[in-house]
Structure formats: structure tokens, C-alpha cells
Design a protein around this motif. Structure first.
Motif, PDB file in Angstrom:
ATOM      1  N   SER A 215       0.804  -1.223   0.000  1.00 46.16           N
ATOM      2  CA  SER A 215       0.000   0.000   0.000  1.00 46.16           C
ATOM      3  C   SER A 215       0.834   1.270   0.000  1.00 46.16           C
ATOM      4  O   SER A 215       0.424   2.285  -0.576  1.00 46.16           O
ATOM      5  CB  SER A 215      -0.919   0.024   1.220  1.00 46.16           C
ATOM      6  OG  SER A 215      -1.771  -1.078   1.204  1.00 46.16           O
TER       7      SER A 215
ATOM      8  N   MET B  90       1.726   2.935  -3.382  1.00 49.24           N
ATOM      9  CA  MET B  90       0.536   3.532  -3.999  1.00 49.24           C
ATOM     10  C   MET B  90       0.132   4.810  -3.283  1.00 49.24           C
ATOM     11  O   MET B  90      -0.278   5.787  -3.916  1.00 49.24           O
ATOM     12  CB  MET B  90      -0.616   2.530  -3.999  1.00 49.24           C
ATOM     13  CG  MET B  90      -0.401   1.385  -4.961  1.00 49.24           C
ATOM     14  SD  MET B  90      -1.803   0.282  -5.039  1.00 49.24           S
ATOM     15  CE  MET B  90      -1.455  -0.784  -3.660  1.00 49.24           C
ATOM     16  N   LEU B  91       0.262   4.823  -1.969  1.00 49.64           N
ATOM     17  CA  LEU B  91      -0.054   6.014  -1.191  1.00 49.64           C
ATOM     18  C   LEU B  91       0.896   7.161  -1.536  1.00 49.64           C
ATOM     19  O   LEU B  91       0.464   8.304  -1.735  1.00 49.64           O
ATOM     20  CB  LEU B  91       0.016   5.692   0.301  1.00 49.64           C
ATOM     21  CG  LEU B  91      -0.334   6.809   1.267  1.00 49.64           C
ATOM     22  CD1 LEU B  91      -1.775   7.253   1.062  1.00 49.64           C
ATOM     23  CD2 LEU B  91      -0.120   6.349   2.699  1.00 49.64           C
TER      24      LEU B  91
ATOM     25  N   GLY C 128       2.510   7.513  -4.329  1.00 46.53           N
ATOM     26  CA  GLY C 128       2.162   7.938  -5.684  1.00 46.53           C
ATOM     27  C   GLY C 128       0.939   8.835  -5.710  1.00 46.53           C
ATOM     28  O   GLY C 128       0.894   9.826  -6.445  1.00 46.53           O
ATOM     29  N   ALA C 129      -0.054   8.513  -4.888  1.00 44.02           N
ATOM     30  CA  ALA C 129      -1.269   9.330  -4.833  1.00 44.02           C
ATOM     31  C   ALA C 129      -0.980  10.717  -4.276  1.00 44.02           C
ATOM     32  O   ALA C 129      -1.579  11.705  -4.699  1.00 44.02           O
ATOM     33  CB  ALA C 129      -2.326   8.630  -3.982  1.00 44.02           C
ATOM     34  N   VAL C 130      -0.058  10.804  -3.342  1.00 44.59           N
ATOM     35  CA  VAL C 130       0.302  12.105  -2.771  1.00 44.59           C
ATOM     36  C   VAL C 130       1.154  12.909  -3.751  1.00 44.59           C
ATOM     37  O   VAL C 130       0.992  14.122  -3.891  1.00 44.59           O
ATOM     38  CB  VAL C 130       1.046  11.909  -1.425  1.00 44.59           C
ATOM     39  CG1 VAL C 130       1.660  13.201  -0.945  1.00 44.59           C
ATOM     40  CG2 VAL C 130       0.095  11.343  -0.384  1.00 44.59           C
TER      41      VAL C 130
ATOM     42  N   LEU D 133       1.279  12.669  -7.084  1.00 43.76           N
ATOM     43  CA  LEU D 133       0.671  12.964  -8.381  1.00 43.76           C
ATOM     44  C   LEU D 133       0.244  14.424  -8.519  1.00 43.76           C
ATOM     45  O   LEU D 133       0.634  15.089  -9.485  1.00 43.76           O
ATOM     46  CB  LEU D 133      -0.499  12.016  -8.639  1.00 43.76           C
ATOM     47  CG  LEU D 133      -1.122  12.102 -10.018  1.00 43.76           C
ATOM     48  CD1 LEU D 133      -0.133  11.683 -11.087  1.00 43.76           C
ATOM     49  CD2 LEU D 133      -2.356  11.221 -10.070  1.00 43.76           C
TER      50      LEU D 133
END
Length: 78
Positions: free
Chosen positions: A50, A53-54, A56-58, A60
Motif C-alpha cells: 500500500s 501507492m499512497l 504515488g497518490a500524494v 501525483l
């Protein structure tokens, strides 16, 4: 933009997308070995999957804004 340049841009973009997703594939394949070697619990191993992905989400929106300010091409090449 001529066809040759369009094709190069497409290939570079596809390569970037492929390379950015590849670490997740490696993590999934290596997860059982990581868990065995480190005696990690299932919840710890779920964080191993996780966390990238976390991050990457921050990142982006951050890189999106940076691309707006400095240019998408320059940011993509970083």
C-alpha cells in the motif's frame, strides 16, 4: 507535429507508464519471500504493497502542479 515525432512521444510515454508500474509487480512477486525472511505479519505486508501507492497518490498532484509551472516535458524527464 509530424508522424515520426508523434510515434516517439507515444513510445516514451508508454515506456514511462510501464516503468512506473513495474515495481508493484516485483513487490507482489517477492512478497511471500519478504514475509518469510522478515517474519512479517499479514498487516505489515499489506503496508508494503500500500505504501508505494499512497506515495504515488500524494505525489501525483505535486508533480502535476510542477509540470504546470516548469513544463510537462521537463518534469517527465526527471
Amino acid at each position: 507535429m509530424d508522424r515520426g515525432k508523434q510515434r516517439r512521444v507515444l513510445v516514451a510515454t508508454m515506456l514511462g507508464v510501464f516503468v512506473s508500474g513495474w515495481p508493484a509487480v516485483i513487490l507482489v512477486a517477492a512478497l511471500p519471500e519478504i514475509g518469510d525472511n522478515l517474519d512479517a505479519s499479514t498487516s505489515t505486508l499489506s503496508w508494503v504493497l500500500s505504501l508505494p501507492m499512497l506515495v504515488g497518490a500524494v505525489m501525483l498532484p505535486t508533480f502535476g502542479r510542477l509540470g504546470d509551472l516548469k513544463g510537462q516535458r521537463r518534469v517527465f524527464l526527471i
